[in-house]
Design an enzyme around this catalytic site. Structure first.
Site, mmCIF file in Angstrom:
data_model
loop_
_atom_site.group_PDB
_atom_site.id
_atom_site.type_symbol
_atom_site.label_atom_id
_atom_site.label_comp_id
_atom_site.label_asym_id
_atom_site.label_seq_id
_atom_site.Cartn_x
_atom_site.Cartn_y
_atom_site.Cartn_z
ATOM 1 N N PRO A 160 -2.973 -0.937 13.194
ATOM 2 C CA PRO A 160 -3.323 -1.386 11.848
ATOM 3 C C PRO A 160 -3.376 -2.905 11.784
ATOM 4 C CG PRO A 160 -1.057 -0.606 11.911
ATOM 5 C CD PRO A 160 -1.658 -0.272 13.237
ATOM 6 N N GLN B 34 -2.997 3.904 6.893
ATOM 7 C CA GLN B 34 -1.657 3.329 6.793
ATOM 8 C C GLN B 34 -1.371 2.993 5.334
ATOM 9 O OE1 GLN B 34 -0.285 -0.719 7.786
ATOM 10 N NE2 GLN B 34 0.856 0.225 9.460
ATOM 11 N N TYR C 282 7.694 -5.432 4.890
ATOM 12 C CA TYR C 282 7.193 -4.940 3.608
ATOM 13 C C TYR C 282 8.257 -4.074 2.920
ATOM 14 C CZ TYR C 282 2.871 -6.964 5.318
ATOM 15 O OH TYR C 282 1.928 -7.845 5.789
ATOM 16 N N ARG D 18 5.754 3.806 10.739
ATOM 17 C CA ARG D 18 5.814 2.608 11.585
ATOM 18 C C ARG D 18 7.148 1.900 11.371
ATOM 19 N NH1 ARG D 18 2.253 -2.915 12.547
ATOM 20 N NH2 ARG D 18 1.653 -2.346 14.662
ATOM 21 N N GLY E 240 -4.006 -4.210 19.095
ATOM 22 C CA GLY E 240 -4.481 -5.043 18.003
ATOM 23 C C GLY E 240 -5.454 -6.084 18.511
#
Length: 393
Positions: free
Chosen positions: A39, A117, A197, A245, A338
């Site tokens: 992601p 996600q 987050y 995750r 990534g």
């Protein structure tokens, strides 16, 4: 991107055969290989959070290039405090759901699988047109500064501490976003419990100083993640994949480590592994490095030790040798890329064909990490080299 970072010797397909074996996740989702797109925030949706045709091209290129699984950028889950960045896509209403359908269809048309996600930015929100304030577990100023390449500037705002009603609303936002993801045709969702987050903010002691059942002990600090997993599972059909995750480092606190070391890792992973999830996605800067200190197992290896579901490892595994070794040591069941995927959307196809892999060009993400900048940068590089922009496979 002309410097070769890797040039395979001999039969590349045989040398990296482990990366190209199929994998079957729980609930029957079959992947054609062990390579996933990580992601990556691309801040390229419409102002009101709808996916665009350009985003469909972007995600389809990964499936066409041979990645077995595509994980989307973080998608915000509600129209209260979940959105983290301007031009971030959402699954917070039906119009946003419908805008994702062409993206999903394009990925499926190339034989790929795609999961959404789901992300709540919490106190790290730096661009949310729905609210003028931010909320997190506690009124604690986040470390670091907002990220300029996601259109941020200066310090983060002081968040308000979430009430019980706020928490219930966030949980419901995840559940409803998961339901919309299923309706849009996604193969599953990944719950973003990493990188600083909201769910990670509740896990972390210096951002969560609550005295209620969401604060204090490690079990309590994990409670919101557990509640979200269970709500998402209840809101979706049994065949729908649910992943999570997990990380130590954060976008605003890159070197953070869990205070209890391996003991904390064991408790965190056992708790997550006891939930109705289908895979666990760990991320570190370099996935093969010891999670704590100079010696010992990696974070992915610790996860695999304590959970029975497949472990997806992320962190500088665009180096095929490192990716192979992580798999060979049985530290992970599959790997996500990534920077490698950004450099070569056809990374798997190139590796199988024995073609060289270039180093990552940071110009793809500067000054803004969106798709328009990446396309413009690629064109400039091609013009300077006397060629024309190459089409993604």
């Amino acid at each position: 991107m002309n410097t070769l970072a890797y040039r395979p010797a001999g039969d590349a397909q045989a040398a990296h055969a482990g990366l190209f074996t199929p994998l079957r996740l729980e609930r029957g989702l079959s992947l054609s290989n062990r390579l996933a797109v990580a992601p990556m925030t691309r801040v390229s949706a419409t102002e009101d959070g709808r996916a665009t045709p350009q985003m469909a091209d972007y995600y389809a290129a990964y499936a066409a290039g041979g990645f077995g699984l595509v994980i989307t950028e973080g998608i915000y889950t509600d129209q209260a405090h979940a959105q983290g960045y301007l031009f971030q896509p959402g699954l917070a209403d039906d119009a946003q759901r419908d805008a994702w359908r062409p993206v999903v269809d394009r990925v499926h048309a190339h034989g790929g699988r795609i999961v959404a996600q789901l992300m709540h930015a919490g106190a790290l929100s730096q661009g949310n047109p729905h609210r003028a304030t931010t909320k997190g577990p506690s009124a604690v100023l986040p470390k670091g500064q907002q990220m300029a390449f996601y259109r941020g500037d200066g310090l983060y705002r002081m968040p308000e501490a979430m009430s019980d009603e706020d928490i219930a609303g966030a949980i419901e936002g995840f559940a409803q976003a998961a339901r919309r993801a299923q309706e849009a045709g996604f193969d599953g969702v990944e719950i973003h419990g990493a990188n600083g987050y909201l769910l990670d903010q509740f896990l972390t002691t210096h951002t969560n100083v609550r005295a209620d059942h969401y604060g204090g002990s490690l079990d309590n600090r994990l409670r919101l993640t557990v509640d979200v997993i269970q709500a998402v599972r209840r809101s979706t059909e049994q065949h729908f994949v649910v992943g999570v995750r997990s990380s130590q480092g954060k976008v605003n606190d890159f070197t953070h480590k869990w205070e209890g070391g391996e003991a904390d890792a064991a408790q965190i992973f056992r708790t997550l592994g006891a939930q109705p999830i289908d895979y666990l996605h760990t991320t570190e800067f370099e996935a093969w490095r010891p999670a704590f200190g100079d010696q010992g197992p990696s974070l992915a290896a610790l996860a695999r030790r304590h959970v029975s579901v497949p472990v997806l490892a992320n962190g500088s595994l665009h180096d095929p040798i490192q990716a192979d070794q992580v798999m060979a040591r049985e530290e992970a069941d599959f790997v996500s890329l990534g920077r490698g995927a950004l450099t070569h959307p056809d990374w798997p196809a190139r590796l199988r064909a024995g073609e060289g892999l270039a180093t990552f060009d940071r110009g793809l993400l500067a000054p803004i990490a969106d798709l328009a900048n990446a396309a413009r940068h690629r064109e400039e590089v091609c013009r300077s080299a006397g060629g024309s922009p190459a089409r993604d496979r």
